[in-house]
Design an enzyme around this catalytic site. Sequence first.
Site, short mmCIF file in Angstrom:
data_model
loop_
_atom_site.label_atom_id
_atom_site.label_comp_id
_atom_site.label_asym_id
_atom_site.label_seq_id
_atom_site.Cartn_x
_atom_site.Cartn_y
_atom_site.Cartn_z
CG HIS A 24 -0.83 3.69 0.38
ND1 HIS A 24 -0.52 2.92 1.48
CD2 HIS A 24 -0.15 4.86 0.55
CE1 HIS A 24 0.30 3.58 2.27
NE2 HIS A 24 0.54 4.76 1.72
CD GLU A 69 -1.50 -1.43 -1.69
OE1 GLU A 69 -0.49 -2.14 -1.63
OE2 GLU A 69 -1.45 -0.17 -1.58
CB CYS A 71 0.88 -0.19 4.59
SG CYS A 71 -0.58 0.83 4.24
CB CYS A 126 -3.46 -0.75 2.15
SG CYS A 126 -3.07 0.88 1.46
#
Length: 184
Positions: A87, A89, A115, A118
């Site tokens: 991801h 992040e 999410c 993260c």
Amino acid sequence: MTWTGEDRPTKQQYFMLLALAARTRADCLGRRVGAVVVRDDRVISTGYNGTPIGMPNCSEGGCHRCANRETEAYPAGRGYDLCICVHAEQNSLLAAARFGQSTLGATLHTTMQPCFGCLKEALQAGIVAVHYLKPWVPGGGDDEGALATQYAALRSRFQEFSQIRLPGAQLAGVLTELTELEGS
């Protein structure tokens, strides 16, 4: 174009515009996300979602989940444990670590609300504030209530957790400037 008065982005909006720029590198066949980690009003790292270094990109068949998005095997919100992508992040936090930048006390700007995974990682990395452009809604399932409770518990640990709005005039101004740069 000169940014003045109300047209000039706030610092939060500026960092979000940088996250949008990072997002342009994402190669996910689903959502494209960009992230920027900022400490003391300075960018210390950026990230976008995609496959790990050295792996084929999603558009090249690198991620089984992305390659099979349209099948019944991976309905919306499912199969993330088989997704090879990192991801945005996560990539921004990992890039800071790779280049020796402390994230303790930093702020995360991301184009998508982080999410659950993260958000845990941001908290563990010492991020104190999270700003996002678009909300994230977890997929339904048997554990939806527990996920919402745990997410709220994590979210409450940040000093700030907010959605940033980018006025249409700002986005139009950025697009105009990019168009002018292409012409010169």
